[in-house]
Design an enzyme around this catalytic site. Structure first.
Site, PDB file in Angstrom:
ATOM      1  N   ASP A 106       0.828  -1.201   0.000  1.00 29.40           N
ATOM      2  CA  ASP A 106       0.000   0.000   0.000  1.00 29.40           C
ATOM      3  C   ASP A 106       0.869   1.261   0.000  1.00 29.40           C
ATOM      4  O   ASP A 106       2.089   1.203   0.166  1.00 29.40           O
ATOM      5  CB  ASP A 106      -0.997  -0.014   1.161  1.00 29.40           C
ATOM      6  N   ARG A 107       0.225   2.389  -0.179  1.00 31.06           N
ATOM      7  CA  ARG A 107       0.937   3.653  -0.425  1.00 31.06           C
ATOM      8  C   ARG A 107       1.948   3.990   0.667  1.00 31.06           C
ATOM      9  O   ARG A 107       3.063   4.449   0.379  1.00 31.06           O
ATOM     10  CB  ARG A 107      -0.084   4.786  -0.567  1.00 31.06           C
TER      11      ARG A 107
END
Length: 258
Positions: A106-107
């Protein structure tokens, strides 16, 4: 007998466009096979058929590429983003072949991310039946108890389903901060963050340090390197071995603190 493959996959594997974009190109009449118009869903033999895109002959024989990327925080694991956010594609834009991520981070997570243009390899690494273990270094606040460690190791119900057993150990513990090593044998969306949230723990940093036998090492954030033939073979072997042992063994519970 020649193997025929869907045209959108042929175009994607050749680096022309994503499968979705390739379907749009086919629907628009930009693609022809042996000088004949085609439709979305049609198949062709990339070794023997003449495939053209907007009148230009498609080069279908591209070398397989296998990359180990150190994904930095702040980048999303995709090749393009309609919101204009930073993508991992920006970090490998000097690679002539079109590669894509294997799995996701994820980011706000960082660390080891595989990228390739080999669909069979990507499937072996991500298929639900082949749980190649993934190792993470996770910093949580404020602290952690033996009971929480045990819960994380044996499984926690998130999104209505219990997680598979994990291996968890404490690497470092300070006032208000604990560094854990967590090894997962499944790949659910934002799994570690959701597990920690369920236990009342705040994730301050999450870094993937290994996939199977492959380790991130000293590779710096934003940098990448090609995998060696030996590393590719080891990863494929790990996928096969984990699939065979999945029904007969389970990961060990967490080790004692050290």
């Amino acid at each position: 007998m020649a193997e025929k493959i869907r045209l959108q996959k042929i175009l994607a594997d050749a680096g022309v466009a994503s499968r979705r974009k390739a379907e749009e190109m086919i629907a628009a009449g930009d693609v022809r096979v042996n000088d004949q118009p085609v439709q979305v869903g049609d198949k062709a033999d990339p070794k023997h058929d003449k495939i053209t895109v907007k009148g230009r002959l498609l080069k279908t024989h591209t070398p397989n590429v296998y990359l180990l990327l150190h994904k930095p925080r702040g980048f999303i694991t995709t090749m393009s983003d309609e919101k204009g956010r930073k993508c991992v594609a920006d970090l490998v834009k000097d690679i002539p072949e079109r590669v894509y991520p294997v799995g996701r981070l994820d980011r706000e997570s960082e660390g080891l991310l595989l990228m390739t243009n080999d669909g069979a390899f990507a499937n072996a690494m991500t298929h639900p039946s082949r749980h190649v273990p993934k190792t993470y270094r996770v910093t949580v606040h404020p602290s952690i108890t033996e009971e929480q460690l045990t819960q994380m190791a044996v499984g926690i119900v998130i999104d209505g389903r219990r997680t598979a057993p994990a291996q968890v150990r404490v690497l470092k513990q300070e006032q208000g901060r604990v560094v854990l090593e967590i090894i997962l044998h499944e790949g659910r969306n934002r799994q570690i963050r959701k597990m920690c949230e369920a236990l009342g723990l705040e994730v301050a940093r999450l870094k993937r340090t290994a996939i199977g036998p492959l380790r991130l090492g000293m590779l710096q954030p934003g940098d990448y390197r090609e995998l060696t033939a030996q590393e590719i073979n080891q990863l494929n072997a790990a996928a096969k071995a984990d699939r065979q042992s999945d029904s007969t063994s389970a990961p060990r519970p967490h080790n004692s603190r050290r």
